[in-house]
Design a protein around this motif. Structure first.
Motif, PDB file in Angstrom:
ATOM      1  N   THR A 161       0.348  -1.599  -0.333  1.00 30.44           N
ATOM      2  CA  THR A 161       0.311  -0.162   0.097  1.00 30.44           C
ATOM      3  C   THR A 161       0.494   1.418  -0.138  1.00 30.44           C
ATOM      4  O   THR A 161       0.375   2.295  -0.719  1.00 30.44           O
ATOM      5  CB  THR A 161      -1.349   0.060   1.270  1.00 30.44           C
ATOM      6  N   SER A 198       3.746   1.616  -1.947  1.00 30.21           N
ATOM      7  CA  SER A 198       4.786   2.155  -2.684  1.00 30.21           C
ATOM      8  C   SER A 198       3.168   3.154  -3.597  1.00 30.21           C
ATOM      9  O   SER A 198       3.744   3.900  -4.439  1.00 30.21           O
ATOM     10  CB  SER A 198       5.125   1.272  -3.742  1.00 30.21           C
ATOM     11  N   SER A 199       2.027   2.510  -3.831  1.00 30.73           N
ATOM     12  CA  SER A 199       1.344   3.610  -4.383  1.00 30.73           C
ATOM     13  C   SER A 199       0.579   4.357  -3.629  1.00 30.73           C
ATOM     14  O   SER A 199       0.889   5.268  -4.486  1.00 30.73           O
ATOM     15  CB  SER A 199      -0.112   2.604  -4.077  1.00 30.73           C
ATOM     16  N   GLY A 255       3.053   6.615  -4.825  1.00 34.95           N
ATOM     17  CA  GLY A 255       3.248   7.468  -5.580  1.00 34.95           C
ATOM     18  C   GLY A 255       1.732   8.671  -6.589  1.00 34.95           C
ATOM     19  O   GLY A 255       2.136   9.464  -6.911  1.00 34.95           O
ATOM     20  N   ALA A 256       0.456   7.862  -6.049  1.00 35.28           N
ATOM     21  CA  ALA A 256      -0.533   8.513  -6.238  1.00 35.28           C
ATOM     22  C   ALA A 256      -0.431   9.897  -5.239  1.00 35.28           C
ATOM     23  O   ALA A 256      -0.453  11.477  -5.827  1.00 35.28           O
ATOM     24  CB  ALA A 256      -1.513   8.218  -5.495  1.00 35.28           C
ATOM     25  N   ILE A 302       1.826  12.338  -5.268  1.00 36.79           N
ATOM     26  CA  ILE A 302       2.602  13.246  -5.763  1.00 36.79           C
ATOM     27  C   ILE A 302       1.607  13.920  -7.084  1.00 36.79           C
ATOM     28  O   ILE A 302       1.093  15.601  -6.522  1.00 36.79           O
ATOM     29  CB  ILE A 302       3.755  12.685  -7.241  1.00 36.79           C
ATOM     30  N   LYS A 303       0.173  13.621  -7.037  1.00 43.54           N
ATOM     31  CA  LYS A 303      -0.318  14.409  -7.966  1.00 43.54           C
ATOM     32  C   LYS A 303      -1.547  14.370  -7.425  1.00 43.54           C
ATOM     33  O   LYS A 303      -1.825  15.577  -7.540  1.00 43.54           O
ATOM     34  CB  LYS A 303      -0.544  13.436  -9.263  1.00 43.54           C
ATOM     35  N   SER A 322      -3.609  -0.243  -1.742  1.00 42.63           N
ATOM     36  CA  SER A 322      -3.227   0.683  -3.301  1.00 42.63           C
ATOM     37  C   SER A 322      -4.127   0.481  -3.959  1.00 42.63           C
ATOM     38  O   SER A 322      -3.965   1.740  -3.857  1.00 42.63           O
ATOM     39  CB  SER A 322      -2.229  -0.865  -3.327  1.00 42.63           C
ATOM     40  N   LEU A 335      -5.135   4.911  -5.033  1.00 41.52           N
ATOM     41  CA  LEU A 335      -5.294   4.681  -6.587  1.00 41.52           C
ATOM     42  C   LEU A 335      -6.784   5.934  -6.954  1.00 41.52           C
ATOM     43  O   LEU A 335      -6.797   6.354  -6.846  1.00 41.52           O
ATOM     44  CB  LEU A 335      -4.593   3.705  -7.308  1.00 41.52           C
TER      45      LEU A 335
END
Lengths: 351, 179
Positions: free
Chosen positions: B46, B48-49, B52-53, B55-56, B132, B136
């Motif tokens: 969970t 790592s996702s 990354g998510a 960031i935006k 995860s 997202l």
């Protein structure tokens, strides 16, 4: 093993998958396109685009904008995102991301060779090349006289080298040969990419094989339609079709003998996924075929995002961005030439 | 024939001659070790996702830490059960180590450890994968978060089932009284 990617995918690919899904959320929506279609001139377009994610790339452009500038800056954004993902990726994702750009490399090679044949300046051609498909020795392509030299001087060091084995001849380059070279290279590239995805296995193999099969079939139809009435023999035509996809092998046999568009339609209507595409066009009309294929492609690319923990989202995102850039180019051209009634002829909405 | 009914020289005899202390110790190790494996697995899936998510969509970070907390809870269950199990481990006199009652206690602690360990392993992985997807989806559409959280709650109940059964099992670990 298909079904268990969720257990280990995130070790190497979790961060980048989340980033690419974040990028996908920034694709232009139907309401953005509606706003853009109602612009009066290119400055309006620039203003609307500054409210989207393209803002930072367009804001420093001086006022008499050209459509090529808009397209160039949007492509630059795509290249920046791609490079960011590529430098963060590990194997095998990094190889997968590189495979996505080989198509552009092939297009650049053909662009430079054709341009040289027509006596254009190398630097002018280099500016028109797609930035994703650049490689180091690309300028030396202008020196080659035939395909053997092309291979020996330049292409043997690039990733395109293995695709050349089928088209090394000593014939001089002319327009027909170059088109055949382009299609042969692209065929080898698609087959290689397909094999690579099959080796990766799991959800990536499943989804990519669907997307690549559609690409192979679409190219087969386009090759057939474009070679109707030219000197390309049936055997040569058959050699340009890829060896996978829904149409392989029986559809290819039938397409190879087609002599006009209605025969092509007759062949394609036997395949349910393509029947719906061809049903949208009335008899004898082929201008809408491109748009129909693009719409089908966009639909399949969006479906790739429905599943998590696979690499096909990267491929799908790159293709959707390219479609968006094509849309922006069409809209900009229509607005610049004052033909806004034709805007909806070629814009494919993504969401 | 020994008191447990196994003939000397058979595999069954070898099995009952393994000390109950061994089984108990392995059970306790599995309880904590495999639970922590499950929790760690879930947290990296969970995490790592989520990174990354975010960031935006930076707004998702604070809410989605709940997924990480659910995974962490799984490790805590493992620690609690391991502590309970180790209090059940008593010494018996030399003469009674291989009595049936002794063996029963040893097996009970072993089984309890396996139950808790593997239930927490799959629970941690489950909550991690859902977390995860939750991160997202939340980044794209913030109304989805609460709905997916309900799925995570159901997933986290699996670890709880394991803990409950493990504790009931370990309550049976009564070593023979001193002769």
């Amino acid at each position: 093993m298909y079904g268990f990617e969720a257990l280990t995918f995130n070790v190497d690919g979790g961060y980048l998958e989340a980033i690419v899904r974040g990028h996908r959320a920034g694709l232009l929506t139907a309401s953005d396109y509606n706003n853009l279609c109602q612009c009066e001139n290119l400055d309006d377009i620039k203003m609307h685009l500054s409210a989207t994610e393209y803002g930072p790339y367009l804001q420093n452009e001086p006022s008499p904008l050209h459509t090529t500038t808009i397209v160039e800056k949007c492509t630059l954004k795509l290249v920046d995102e791609y490079k960011h993902m590529l430098c963060q990726a590990t194997e095998p994702l990094s190889t997968f991301l590189e495979y996505i750009t080989y198509g552009h490399m092939i297009d650049n090679v053909v662009l430079i060779v054709t341009g040289t044949l027509h006596e254009r300046d190398v630097h002018e051609l280099l500016e028109k090349c797609h930035p994703l498909g650049m490689f180091d020795s690309i300028a030396t392509l202008a020196v080659a006289q035939n395909m053997r030299e092309l291979y020996r001087l330049v292409l043997v060091d690039t990733p395109l080298a293995p695709y050349f084995s089928e088209c090394i001849t000593s014939e001089d380059l002319d327009d027909m040969n170059i088109e055949i070279m382009r299609n042969t290279l692209y065929k080898a590239y698609l087959e290689d990419f397909y094999r690579f995805c099959q080796k990766l296995g799991g959800a990536t193999a499943e989804i990519m094989s669907d997307l690549l099969s559609f690409e192979a079939d679409r190219r087969a139809v386009n090759i057939t339609i474009n070679s109707i009435g030219t000197e390309l023999t049936r055997d040569d035509r058959r050699k340009l079709y890829s060896n996978f996809g829904l149409l392989y092998p029986y559809g290819h046999e039938e397409l190879a003998v087609c002599e006009d568009i209605d025969q092509v339609r007759g062949v394609m209507e036997k395949y349910p996924p393509y029947q719906s595409i061809f049903a949208k066009m009335s008899y004898g009309e082929s201008q809408m075929l491109d748009k129909a294929f693009y719409e089908e492609e966009v639909k399949r690319l969006c479906l790739a995002f429905e599943q998590q923990f696979h690499y096909a989202v990267f491929f799908a995102y790159m293709r959707l961005r390219e479609q968006e850039i094509r849309n922006l180019m069409w809209i900009s051209e229509c607005v610049a030439q004052n033909q806004k009634s034709r805007v909806h002829d070629s814009v494919v909405f993504i969401f | 024939m020994s008191s447990t009914g196994a003939y000397p020289g058979t595999w069954a005899h070898a099995l009952v001659k393994v000390s109950p202390y061994t089984f108990s110790a392995i059970g306790i190790a599995i309880a904590i070790g495999v639970s922590v494996l499950g929790a760690a697995w879930g947290i990296y899936i969970t995490g790592s996702s989520l990174i990354g998510a975010a960031i935006k969509a930076p707004r998702i970070t604070s809410k989605n830490l709940i997924s990480v907390i659910f995974c962490e809870a799984v490790a805590i269950y493992g620690v609690i059960v391991a502590i309970i199990l180790q209090t059940k481990l008593e010494s018996v006199p030399q003469s009674q180590i291989y009595e049936p009652e002794s063996l029963r206690a040893g097996y009970a602690i072993f089984a309890s450890g396996i139950i808790v360990g593997f239930a927490n392993l799959v629970c941690g992985v489950c909550v991690g994968i859902i977390g995860s997807s939750c991160a997202l989806s939340d980044a794209q559409n913030s109304t989805l978060f609460v709905k997916i959280l309900v799925i995570e709650i159901f997933g986290s109940a699996l670890g709880l089932f394991g803990v409950i059964v493990g504790i009931i099992m370990s309550a049976q670990a009564t070593w023979p009284a001193k002769a």
